[in-house]
Design an enzyme around this catalytic site. Sequence first.
Site, PDB file in Angstrom:
ATOM      1  CG  LEU A  73      -1.942  -1.108   1.367  1.00  0.00           C
ATOM      2  CD1 LEU A  73      -2.683  -0.994   2.701  1.00  0.00           C
ATOM      3  CD2 LEU A  73      -2.932  -1.097   0.212  1.00  0.00           C
ATOM      4  CG  ASP A  74      -0.289   5.010  -1.865  1.00  0.00           C
ATOM      5  OD1 ASP A  74      -0.524   5.727  -0.869  1.00  0.00           O
ATOM      6  OD2 ASP A  74      -1.116   4.843  -2.776  1.00  0.00           O
ATOM      7  CB  ILE A  75       3.591   6.778   1.959  1.00  0.00           C
ATOM      8  CG1 ILE A  75       3.952   7.277   3.359  1.00  0.00           C
ATOM      9  CG2 ILE A  75       3.301   7.926   0.995  1.00  0.00           C
ATOM     10  CD1 ILE A  75       5.250   8.057   3.416  1.00  0.00           C
TER      11      ILE A  75
END
Length: 257
Positions: free
Chosen positions: A108-110
């Site tokens: 999952l991206d930041i």
Amino acid sequence: MTAKIQKILSDLGYGSRRFIECMIKCGKISINGEKAIIGQYLNKKNPGEILIDKKKIIVKRNKNLPKVLIYNKPIGEVCTRDDFQKRLTVFDKLPKLNLNRWVSVGRLDINTKGLLLFTNDGTLANKLMHPRSQIEREYNIRIFGEMNKNKINILRKGVKIIHGYVSFKEIVPLYDKKEGKNKWFKGILCEGKNREIRLMFKSIQCQVNQLIRVRYGNIILPKNLKEGQWMMLNSIFLKKLYNLINFDKEIINKKKN
């Protein structure tokens, strides 16, 4: 019995096969003093001296039950194991393993939060991530911008982004979740490409300002699992997860010693 180096290291929990291939390309893995080659076959029981980043690894099979845990990822954590910017990573709060390491099932991206699966079984992780498995990922998506039936149909049929043509398997409004000019949607995909959902909405002039993964396959994010906390799956859910990919794992039927 022999196997490819990326499978051996993946099964030992050193990352997905794709991640290990990247490390080999970067020259970070050596075998008996020589740089490893992608697809190189090794003896599974005695593969020789393997170094990752100049550190010797112990090739010892885990005889315990395979482990899978759910982690509720907060915004601000990255999914890399070692971040050169010294930011918090999703691995920082996970329990330690004795014989191998946790492998994340996708990323999952930041700025995305919610459900992340981790396992010590590299084969399981690889099958759950592979596009051929068509495993559903469900998200709650908050967007800012004008939405209508035509735009929803466009997202269902497919839009072109940097990764190619992508589409939602399902995208429906969540009418019980409204926040002023923001609108919420439930979106289901069967793949996990970098920033895919954000780029899809951007293509129809809408901005995603909150993204939460709530389900991966048949595993749902528990409502009582707070951000930054993890929960180990019991044998019942483990079996369901292996059944999802039609993967017979006899060890999950055995009682833990």
